[in-house]
Design a protein around this motif. Structure first.
Motif, PDB file in Angstrom:
ATOM      1  N   LEU A 255      -6.805 -10.307  10.253  1.00  0.00           N
ATOM      2  CA  LEU A 255      -5.868  -8.967  10.176  1.00  0.00           C
ATOM      3  C   LEU A 255      -6.036  -7.731   9.203  1.00  0.00           C
ATOM      4  CD1 LEU A 255      -2.007 -10.718  11.375  1.00  0.00           C
ATOM      5  CD2 LEU A 255      -3.191  -8.979  12.976  1.00  0.00           C
ATOM      6  N   ILE A 256      -6.401  -6.763   9.416  1.00  0.00           N
ATOM      7  CA  ILE A 256      -6.648  -5.931   8.895  1.00  0.00           C
ATOM      8  C   ILE A 256      -5.415  -5.080   8.315  1.00  0.00           C
ATOM      9  CG2 ILE A 256      -8.337  -3.994   8.675  1.00  0.00           C
ATOM     10  CD1 ILE A 256     -10.222  -5.689  10.440  1.00  0.00           C
ATOM     11  N   TYR A 257      -5.694  -4.232   7.452  1.00  0.00           N
ATOM     12  CA  TYR A 257      -4.746  -4.333   6.557  1.00  0.00           C
ATOM     13  C   TYR A 257      -5.411  -2.697   5.467  1.00  0.00           C
ATOM     14  CZ  TYR A 257      -1.457  -7.870   7.557  1.00  0.00           C
ATOM     15  OH  TYR A 257      -1.396  -8.413   8.348  1.00  0.00           O
ATOM     16  N   ASP A 258      -4.910  -1.681   6.027  1.00  0.00           N
ATOM     17  CA  ASP A 258      -5.627  -0.206   5.105  1.00  0.00           C
ATOM     18  C   ASP A 258      -4.564   0.181   3.874  1.00  0.00           C
ATOM     19  OD1 ASP A 258      -7.218   0.261   6.820  1.00  0.00           O
ATOM     20  OD2 ASP A 258      -6.418   1.396   8.272  1.00  0.00           O
ATOM     21  N   VAL A 259      -5.684   0.128   3.129  1.00  0.00           N
ATOM     22  CA  VAL A 259      -5.052   1.316   1.487  1.00  0.00           C
ATOM     23  C   VAL A 259      -4.531   1.984   1.956  1.00  0.00           C
ATOM     24  CG1 VAL A 259      -5.228   1.433  -1.073  1.00  0.00           C
ATOM     25  CG2 VAL A 259      -6.074  -0.251  -0.250  1.00  0.00           C
ATOM     26  N   VAL A 260      -3.222   2.720   1.581  1.00  0.00           N
ATOM     27  CA  VAL A 260      -2.729   4.035   1.850  1.00  0.00           C
ATOM     28  C   VAL A 260      -2.198   4.525   0.688  1.00  0.00           C
ATOM     29  CG1 VAL A 260      -1.732   3.421   4.068  1.00  0.00           C
ATOM     30  CG2 VAL A 260      -0.595   2.497   2.285  1.00  0.00           C
ATOM     31  N   GLU A 261      -1.774   6.138   0.648  1.00  0.00           N
ATOM     32  CA  GLU A 261      -1.402   6.477  -0.489  1.00  0.00           C
ATOM     33  C   GLU A 261      -0.056   7.015  -0.925  1.00  0.00           C
ATOM     34  OE1 GLU A 261      -1.073  11.793  -1.909  1.00  0.00           O
ATOM     35  OE2 GLU A 261      -2.613  11.135  -0.169  1.00  0.00           O
ATOM     36  N   ASP A 262       0.845   6.505  -2.005  1.00  0.00           N
ATOM     37  CA  ASP A 262       1.732   6.361  -3.083  1.00  0.00           C
ATOM     38  C   ASP A 262       1.502   7.009  -3.787  1.00  0.00           C
ATOM     39  OD1 ASP A 262       4.527   5.874  -3.507  1.00  0.00           O
ATOM     40  OD2 ASP A 262       4.317   4.284  -3.382  1.00  0.00           O
ATOM     41  N   SER A 263       1.720   8.772  -4.037  1.00  0.00           N
ATOM     42  CA  SER A 263       1.645   9.030  -5.124  1.00  0.00           C
ATOM     43  C   SER A 263       3.035   8.448  -6.162  1.00  0.00           C
ATOM     44  CB  SER A 263       2.629  10.497  -4.735  1.00  0.00           C
ATOM     45  OG  SER A 263       3.352  10.496  -4.617  1.00  0.00           O
ATOM     46  N   THR A 264       3.607   7.757  -6.089  1.00  0.00           N
ATOM     47  CA  THR A 264       4.254   7.336  -7.053  1.00  0.00           C
ATOM     48  C   THR A 264       4.020   5.621  -7.560  1.00  0.00           C
ATOM     49  OG1 THR A 264       6.255   5.763  -5.206  1.00  0.00           O
ATOM     50  CG2 THR A 264       6.661   8.147  -5.746  1.00  0.00           C
ATOM     51  N   ASN A 265       3.584   5.797  -7.310  1.00  0.00           N
ATOM     52  CA  ASN A 265       2.669   4.270  -7.379  1.00  0.00           C
ATOM     53  C   ASN A 265       1.875   4.533  -9.073  1.00  0.00           C
ATOM     54  OD1 ASN A 265       0.180   1.832  -8.642  1.00  0.00           O
ATOM     55  ND2 ASN A 265       1.336   1.773  -6.818  1.00  0.00           N
ATOM     56  N   PRO A 266       2.714   3.901 -10.001  1.00  0.00           N
ATOM     57  CA  PRO A 266       1.606   4.344 -11.354  1.00  0.00           C
ATOM     58  C   PRO A 266      -0.065   4.638 -11.404  1.00  0.00           C
ATOM     59  CG  PRO A 266       3.983   2.448 -11.361  1.00  0.00           C
ATOM     60  CD  PRO A 266       3.421   2.648  -9.874  1.00  0.00           C
ATOM     61  N   ALA A 267      -0.122   3.605 -10.821  1.00  0.00           N
ATOM     62  CA  ALA A 267      -1.374   3.725 -10.687  1.00  0.00           C
ATOM     63  C   ALA A 267      -2.399   4.265  -9.961  1.00  0.00           C
ATOM     64  CB  ALA A 267      -2.017   1.952 -10.182  1.00  0.00           C
ATOM     65  N   TRP A 268      -1.945   5.255  -9.082  1.00  0.00           N
ATOM     66  CA  TRP A 268      -2.197   6.028  -8.529  1.00  0.00           C
ATOM     67  C   TRP A 268      -2.762   7.393  -9.146  1.00  0.00           C
ATOM     68  CZ3 TRP A 268      -3.977   7.808  -3.893  1.00  0.00           C
ATOM     69  CH2 TRP A 268      -4.174   9.040  -3.128  1.00  0.00           C
ATOM     70  N   SER A 269      -3.897   8.102  -8.426  1.00  0.00           N
ATOM     71  CA  SER A 269      -4.175   9.182  -9.635  1.00  0.00           C
ATOM     72  C   SER A 269      -4.873  10.041  -8.556  1.00  0.00           C
ATOM     73  CB  SER A 269      -5.752   8.808 -10.647  1.00  0.00           C
ATOM     74  OG  SER A 269      -6.798  10.074 -10.530  1.00  0.00           O
ATOM     75  N   ALA A 270      -4.201  11.300  -8.956  1.00  0.00           N
ATOM     76  CA  ALA A 270      -4.093  12.549  -8.084  1.00  0.00           C
ATOM     77  C   ALA A 270      -6.111  13.389  -7.968  1.00  0.00           C
ATOM     78  CB  ALA A 270      -3.013  13.553  -8.322  1.00  0.00           C
ATOM     79  N   ALA A 271      -6.080  13.121  -9.115  1.00  0.00           N
ATOM     80  CA  ALA A 271      -7.368  14.088  -9.795  1.00  0.00           C
ATOM     81  C   ALA A 271      -8.394  13.484  -8.481  1.00  0.00           C
ATOM     82  CB  ALA A 271      -7.566  13.503 -10.978  1.00  0.00           C
ATOM     83  N   ASP A 272      -8.090  11.949  -8.712  1.00  0.00           N
ATOM     84  CA  ASP A 272      -9.032  11.253  -7.760  1.00  0.00           C
ATOM     85  C   ASP A 272      -8.593  10.911  -6.649  1.00  0.00           C
ATOM     86  OD1 ASP A 272     -11.324  10.755 -10.617  1.00  0.00           O
ATOM     87  OD2 ASP A 272      -9.476   9.550 -10.431  1.00  0.00           O
ATOM     88  N   GLY A 273      -7.764  11.505  -6.841  1.00  0.00           N
ATOM     89  CA  GLY A 273      -7.101  10.604  -4.939  1.00  0.00           C
ATOM     90  C   GLY A 273      -7.503   9.472  -4.417  1.00  0.00           C
ATOM     91  N   ALA A 274      -7.166   8.402  -5.273  1.00  0.00           N
ATOM     92  CA  ALA A 274      -7.223   7.494  -5.114  1.00  0.00           C
ATOM     93  C   ALA A 274      -6.671   6.740  -6.116  1.00  0.00           C
ATOM     94  CB  ALA A 274      -8.796   6.760  -5.548  1.00  0.00           C
ATOM     95  N   TYR A 275      -6.437   4.813  -6.186  1.00  0.00           N
ATOM     96  CA  TYR A 275      -5.922   3.795  -7.277  1.00  0.00           C
ATOM     97  C   TYR A 275      -6.848   3.475  -8.416  1.00  0.00           C
ATOM     98  CZ  TYR A 275      -2.476   3.889  -4.003  1.00  0.00           C
ATOM     99  OH  TYR A 275      -1.391   3.983  -3.019  1.00  0.00           O
ATOM    100  N   ILE A 276      -6.618   3.679  -9.654  1.00  0.00           N
ATOM    101  CA  ILE A 276      -7.404   3.801 -10.212  1.00  0.00           C
ATOM    102  C   ILE A 276      -7.129   2.326 -11.499  1.00  0.00           C
ATOM    103  CG2 ILE A 276      -8.274   4.378 -12.427  1.00  0.00           C
ATOM    104  CD1 ILE A 276      -9.602   5.448  -9.541  1.00  0.00           C
ATOM    105  N   ARG A 277      -7.508   1.599 -11.096  1.00  0.00           N
ATOM    106  CA  ARG A 277      -7.317  -0.348 -12.110  1.00  0.00           C
ATOM    107  C   ARG A 277      -8.257   0.906 -13.542  1.00  0.00           C
ATOM    108  NH1 ARG A 277      -9.960  -3.797 -14.500  1.00  0.00           N
ATOM    109  NH2 ARG A 277     -11.978  -3.535 -13.476  1.00  0.00           N
ATOM    110  N   PRO A 278      -7.290   0.721 -14.423  1.00  0.00           N
ATOM    111  CA  PRO A 278      -7.907   0.702 -16.001  1.00  0.00           C
ATOM    112  C   PRO A 278      -8.539  -0.231 -16.561  1.00  0.00           C
ATOM    113  CG  PRO A 278      -6.409   1.236 -16.227  1.00  0.00           C
ATOM    114  CD  PRO A 278      -6.526   0.588 -15.019  1.00  0.00           C
TER     115      PRO A 278
END
Length: 374
Positions: free
Chosen positions: A117-140
């Motif tokens: 069963l396949i699941y896709d990562v989706v955008e959530d602008s309220t997530n602390p890991a979300w980077s608007a500049a990169d358009g992705a989630y960042i694990r520092p």
């Protein structure tokens, strides 16, 4: 007016009686006679006509229509059946060597279960890991794990899985070694049933040309039948008095409803609101209470399996609560005992560290947190 249908035997008997009554001499209507054969043929046609009449009657009333006939009936009034919804939730991406590099998790990256069963990562602008500049989630670098939202690629209840079922990376991500879902996904649903569509049709008709609470609630339900919502008048999102304002709290059972759903609900509600009334469509305040208990089973029970069932059922209960509804402490005990006949004792039960119900609070949604068996 009720219509009485006749069996083949009754129809043939009435025809024989009518024919004999209209003839001054005795007719030969015994089995095998030409006259009997003609009457039987006509009686068979009568049954066919009855069947056609029954089909017409069943399709001209919504209450007796099924399947595509329900769809065609409600479509004449501008209503369509709601499609199934894809399960959504969160997964945690982890690195074994977080200090060595950061990781970028793009929207559309996939994860999956052992059954594919396949699941896709989706955008959530309220997530602390979300980077608007990169358009992705960042694990520092230095951070071992981040939690991001996902959505099943297939709509329907098949996407509902237990905690830990999502365990494989479908897309290779540099700086990420493992993935798992710490909470079960329970909000996927199949398409709207005939019964549910009939019920919604009544609400739809009753809310036309109105700007009532019922009309607003129906507008939300038209976006998806599986949305939980609460409509509050004359307050803002903080609960302060604000005349002429309507707040619509919306959740899909995950506690992290997507921006797209929020926007869709806003458009639907805006279409039915009266002039000079402002609307606010927001996520509820999500509280994820920790649940703890100790469960004992007899010799016939598998403790690990029983605990898994209890955990899944508690998650389903909490994620299914309406926005603004209370969370019942005693329901947890009931769920534990109902999980298996092998359960002999349930002790040390706590809900958010206490032994009382969590109160009903406007705009608050209780959703599944941790379930600890000690």
């Amino acid at each position: 007016m009720a219509i009485t249908f006749q069996s083949f035997k009754t129809t043939l008997g009435n025809m024989v009686a009518a024919a004999q009554g209209a003839c001054p001499s005795l007719l030969d209507l015994n089995v095998g006679s030409p006259g009997r054969a003609m009457l039987e043929a006509v009686a068979g046609l009568a049954l066919w006509f009855q069947f056609i009449a029954l089909q017409i009657l069943s399709r001209t009333r919504l209450a007796t229509s099924i399947g595509t006939d329900v769809d065609s009936f409600v479509q004449d009034f501008g209503l369509t059946r709601l499609a199934g919804t894809a399960a959504t939730g969160t997964v945690t991406f982890t690195s074994f060597t977080p200090a060595s590099q950061s990781a970028t998790i793009a929207v559309g990256s996939t994860v999956k279960t052992a059954s594919n069963l396949i699941y896709d990562v989706v955008e959530d602008s309220t997530n602390p890991a979300w980077s608007a500049a990169d358009g992705a989630y960042i694990r520092p670098a230095g951070t071992a794990s981040i939690t991001v939202p996902v959505q099943c690629e297939s709509a329907g209840s098949a996407g509902n899985v237990a905690a830990g079922a999502i365990c494989l990376l479908g897309t290779a991500i540099a700086g990420i070694d493992t993935v798992t879902n710490t909470a079960a996904l329970t909000n996927g649903s199949d398409g709207e049933t005939d019964a549910a569509l009939r019920t919604r049709f009544v609400a739809y008709i009753n809310s036309r040309s109105k700007a009532t609470i019922g009309a607003i609630e129906n507008a939300v339900a038209d976006v998806s039948a599986d949305l939980a919502y609460q409509v509050v008048e004359n307050v803002d999102t903080s609960g302060a008095f604000l005349p002429g304002n309507v707040v619509v709290y919306v959740d899909d059972g995950s506690g992290d409803v997507s921006d797209a759903t929020i926007n869709a609900v806003y458009v639907a509600v805006d279409a039915v609101r009266p002039a000079a009334v402002s609307i606010m469509v927001v996520r509820p305040h999500v509280v994820r209470p920790a649940v703890a208990m100790t469960v004992s089973v007899d010799a016939t029970g598998d403790l690990a399996a029983v605990q898994g069932t209890i955990s899944t059922n508690i998650v389903t209960y909490l994620n299914g609560l309406a926005i603004g509804a209370a969370a019942s402490y005693s329901r947890l005990i009931q769920i534990a005992y109902a999980a298996s006949t092998s359960v002999t004792n349930v002790t040390g039960v706590t809900l958010a560290g206490g032994v009382v119900d969590l109160p009903a609070t406007i705009g608050t949604a209780y959703r599944a947190g941790t379930v600890d068996f000690g």
